[in-house]
Enzyme design. Structure first.
Site, PDB file in Angstrom:
ATOM      1  N   ARG A 173     -10.812  -8.237   1.823  1.00  0.00           N
ATOM      2  CA  ARG A 173     -11.360  -7.962   0.334  1.00  0.00           C
ATOM      3  C   ARG A 173     -12.265  -8.975  -0.347  1.00  0.00           C
ATOM      4  NH1 ARG A 173      -5.827  -5.350  -1.914  1.00  0.00           N
ATOM      5  NH2 ARG A 173      -5.030  -6.872  -0.124  1.00  0.00           N
ATOM      6  N   LYS A 205      -6.122 -12.172  -3.627  1.00  0.00           N
ATOM      7  CA  LYS A 205      -4.799 -12.577  -3.381  1.00  0.00           C
ATOM      8  C   LYS A 205      -4.217 -13.623  -4.006  1.00  0.00           C
ATOM      9  CE  LYS A 205      -2.507 -10.613  -1.149  1.00  0.00           C
ATOM     10  NZ  LYS A 205      -1.506  -9.364  -1.364  1.00  0.00           N
ATOM     11  N   TYR A 241      -3.969 -11.007  -8.010  1.00  0.00           N
ATOM     12  CA  TYR A 241      -2.729 -10.719  -7.868  1.00  0.00           C
ATOM     13  C   TYR A 241      -1.955 -12.238  -7.530  1.00  0.00           C
ATOM     14  CZ  TYR A 241      -4.277  -5.948  -6.996  1.00  0.00           C
ATOM     15  OH  TYR A 241      -4.834  -4.675  -7.023  1.00  0.00           O
ATOM     16  N   HIS A 276       1.750 -12.469  -7.863  1.00  0.00           N
ATOM     17  CA  HIS A 276       3.078 -12.078  -7.288  1.00  0.00           C
ATOM     18  C   HIS A 276       3.947 -13.559  -7.364  1.00  0.00           C
ATOM     19  CE1 HIS A 276       1.940  -8.201  -5.868  1.00  0.00           C
ATOM     20  NE2 HIS A 276       0.891  -8.651  -5.657  1.00  0.00           N
ATOM     21  N   GLU A 313      -1.405  -7.704 -11.331  1.00  0.00           N
ATOM     22  CA  GLU A 313      -0.181  -6.686 -11.148  1.00  0.00           C
ATOM     23  C   GLU A 313       0.856  -6.403 -12.185  1.00  0.00           C
ATOM     24  OE1 GLU A 313       1.611 -10.450  -9.604  1.00  0.00           O
ATOM     25  OE2 GLU A 313      -0.362  -9.792  -9.436  1.00  0.00           O
ATOM     26  N   ASP A 361      12.401  10.981  -6.419  1.00  0.00           N
ATOM     27  CA  ASP A 361      12.073  10.186  -7.634  1.00  0.00           C
ATOM     28  C   ASP A 361      12.958  10.194  -8.580  1.00  0.00           C
ATOM     29  OD1 ASP A 361       9.430   8.721  -8.356  1.00  0.00           O
ATOM     30  OD2 ASP A 361      10.573   9.077 -10.157  1.00  0.00           O
ATOM     31  N   SER A 401      16.161  11.600  -6.920  1.00  0.00           N
ATOM     32  CA  SER A 401      16.376  10.330  -5.976  1.00  0.00           C
ATOM     33  C   SER A 401      18.156  10.041  -6.068  1.00  0.00           C
ATOM     34  CB  SER A 401      15.429   9.313  -6.148  1.00  0.00           C
ATOM     35  OG  SER A 401      16.114   8.277  -5.080  1.00  0.00           O
ATOM     36  N   LEU A 439       8.301  -0.122  -6.229  1.00  0.00           N
ATOM     37  CA  LEU A 439       8.499  -1.311  -6.322  1.00  0.00           C
ATOM     38  C   LEU A 439      10.006  -1.724  -6.891  1.00  0.00           C
ATOM     39  CD1 LEU A 439       5.141  -1.900  -8.450  1.00  0.00           C
ATOM     40  CD2 LEU A 439       5.528  -3.016  -6.510  1.00  0.00           C
ATOM     41  N   ALA A 452       6.016  -1.388  -0.218  1.00  0.00           N
ATOM     42  CA  ALA A 452       6.169  -2.195  -1.115  1.00  0.00           C
ATOM     43  C   ALA A 452       6.651  -3.413  -0.305  1.00  0.00           C
ATOM     44  CB  ALA A 452       7.304  -1.853  -1.757  1.00  0.00           C
ATOM     45  N   ASP A 483       9.084  -5.407   0.320  1.00  0.00           N
ATOM     46  CA  ASP A 483       9.657  -6.642  -0.171  1.00  0.00           C
ATOM     47  C   ASP A 483      10.977  -7.000   0.714  1.00  0.00           C
ATOM     48  OD1 ASP A 483       8.353  -6.179  -2.619  1.00  0.00           O
ATOM     49  OD2 ASP A 483       9.446  -4.835  -3.100  1.00  0.00           O
ATOM     50  N   VAL A 533       3.250  -3.980   6.787  1.00  0.00           N
ATOM     51  CA  VAL A 533       2.178  -4.887   6.311  1.00  0.00           C
ATOM     52  C   VAL A 533       2.028  -5.003   4.820  1.00  0.00           C
ATOM     53  CG1 VAL A 533      -0.302  -5.267   6.499  1.00  0.00           C
ATOM     54  CG2 VAL A 533       1.184  -4.350   8.435  1.00  0.00           C
ATOM     55  N   ASN A 567      -0.643  -6.280   3.025  1.00  0.00           N
ATOM     56  CA  ASN A 567      -2.036  -5.979   2.544  1.00  0.00           C
ATOM     57  C   ASN A 567      -2.650  -5.020   3.039  1.00  0.00           C
ATOM     58  OD1 ASN A 567      -2.537  -7.482   4.913  1.00  0.00           O
ATOM     59  ND2 ASN A 567      -4.101  -8.678   4.062  1.00  0.00           N
ATOM     60  N   ILE A 568      -2.011  -3.553   3.384  1.00  0.00           N
ATOM     61  CA  ILE A 568      -2.599  -2.302   3.763  1.00  0.00           C
ATOM     62  C   ILE A 568      -3.929  -2.143   3.359  1.00  0.00           C
ATOM     63  CG2 ILE A 568      -2.477   0.012   4.067  1.00  0.00           C
ATOM     64  CD1 ILE A 568       0.765  -0.203   3.953  1.00  0.00           C
TER      65      ILE A 568
END
Length: 373
Positions: free
Chosen positions: A15, A74, A93, A95, A117, A197, A219, A239, A267, A269, A297, A299-300
């Protein structure tokens, strides 16, 4: 303002933050844009495309040293730390809670870091995450289609409604942008889709947008365990708060799942909602835990780089333009939603989640902006 657009160096990150149309918008407003050579190549944009839009093509060092604002996709990697300097604006981003070494480099260099984000809108949603979240969700189902094939290590299941064959079940945790993206494709392929959810209002809103083969469940632990036993693909789109120590799906829970079932963790994580998840790359995307295939992955959307770059540039441009037109401090004062994205300011950490997770000193936004001129 002088804006710098470097080439992304993360593995398989194709990207680019600014497409040629973005550059043209900046130039039309009197700003100058430096673009690193071949920065847009992975998304199908040539240096000539950028030149025609008014960009100056340069090497990486020139881009960083010339820019007042670095406009990226990124986070900053170690080989880029040397370019960080006081008062440089970083818009990308970040993070910071997931990358302590980067956070320390940002603080030590005294850059001004604004993270895509964490920017919010008036509804408390995240407009700069939204376009990538949708792509990540849709990409997660496409990954399931790929790795469900026996030639790619799966059980040989086509996730589609086929006459005479039991219809697969796809369970999605989370009814946000990623979850909706995954559900849209999974449902259109005719699968039995279940979405978990905790927000009844969001589920009701989503129900009106999806077909009848999508079931919405509250959920809780009981419903989740029932779904784990039935599902062929589990897609996590939650998230997870980085300060939490618990999980939704524990390693022991994987024993309840069908042999050869798939977990796609959007996510991804480490020690997040799925205890057994850890980030993988497009080069080495899958691994197995308890006989369950994991695809994590981080960074899909890069797999769909042109679509992703255009979508991301469209979403971030209004905010980047506001910073360029007004200057960073004035933009942060005028736009309380952009202020939410402020991660660090001239050596001070302003993001609570990162401070809590890494036991770092936090400076509140109010303390920062009161000194703005």
């Amino acid at each position: 303002m002088i804006i710098g657009v470097p080439k992304e160096i993360k593995n398989k990150e194709n990207r680019v933050a600014a497409i040629p149309a973005t550059v043209a918008e900046f130039v039309n407003k009197g700003h100058k844009v430096y673009v690193e050579n071949n920065a847009g190549l992975g998304s199908g944009f040539s240096d000539e495309d950028y030149k025609q839009a008014g960009a100056i093509i340069a090497d990486c060092e020139t881009v960083y040293k010339s820019a007042e604002m670095i406009y990226k996709v990124k986070e900053i990697f170690p080989q880029e730390y040397k370019y960080l300097r006081e008062n440089l604006i970083l818009f990308t981003y970040i993070h910071s809670n997931a990358h302590l070494e980067q956070t320390q480099a940002l603080l030590e260099s005294k850059v001004i870091g604004i993270a895509y984000e964490d920017v919010e809108d008036k509804n408390g949603r995240f407009p700069l995450l939204k376009p990538m979240s949708e792509l990540a969700g849709k990409g997660s189902f496409l990954a399931a289609l790929h790795y469900g094939q026996s030639v790619h290590g799966g059980k040989g299941i086509l996730f589609n409604r086929i006459c005479g064959v039991e219809t697969p079940t796809v369970t999605i945790i989370g009814c946000g942008e990623s979850g909706m993206g995954a559900a849209e494709l999974a449902a259109s392929f005719g699968n039995n889709v279940k979405i978990l959810d905790v927000n009844k209002e969001v589920m009701n809103e989503s129900k009106s947008k999806l077909p009848s083969n999508v079931e919405f469940l509250y959920s809780n632990r009981t419903n989740l365990l029932k779904c784990l036993k039935e599902t062929d693909v589990l897609i996590n789109c939650i998230l997870w708060n980085k300060t939490r120590k618990d999980h939704l799906v524990y390693k022991e829970d994987l024993k309840l799942m069908k042999g050869g079932a798939i977990i796609i963790d959007v996510a991804c994580d480490d020690n997040g909602a799925i205890e057994t998840s850890h980030s993988t790359s497009h080069d080495d995307p899958i691994y197995y835990e308890e006989g369950i295939l994991h695809y994590c992955v981080d960074n899909i959307p890069s797999a769909f780089s042109r679509t992703a770059s255009i979508s991301l540039a469209n979403a971030t441009l209004p905010y980047a333009m506001e910073i360029a037109n007004k200057g960073c401090e004035k933009a942060l004062i005028d736009n309380k939603y952009l202020l939410k994205g402020l991660t660090c300011y001239r050596g001070k950490l302003t993001l609570a989640e990162t401070a809590i997770k890494h036991n770092l000193e936090l400076t509140l936004y109010d303390e920062i902006i009161k000194d703005f001129k």
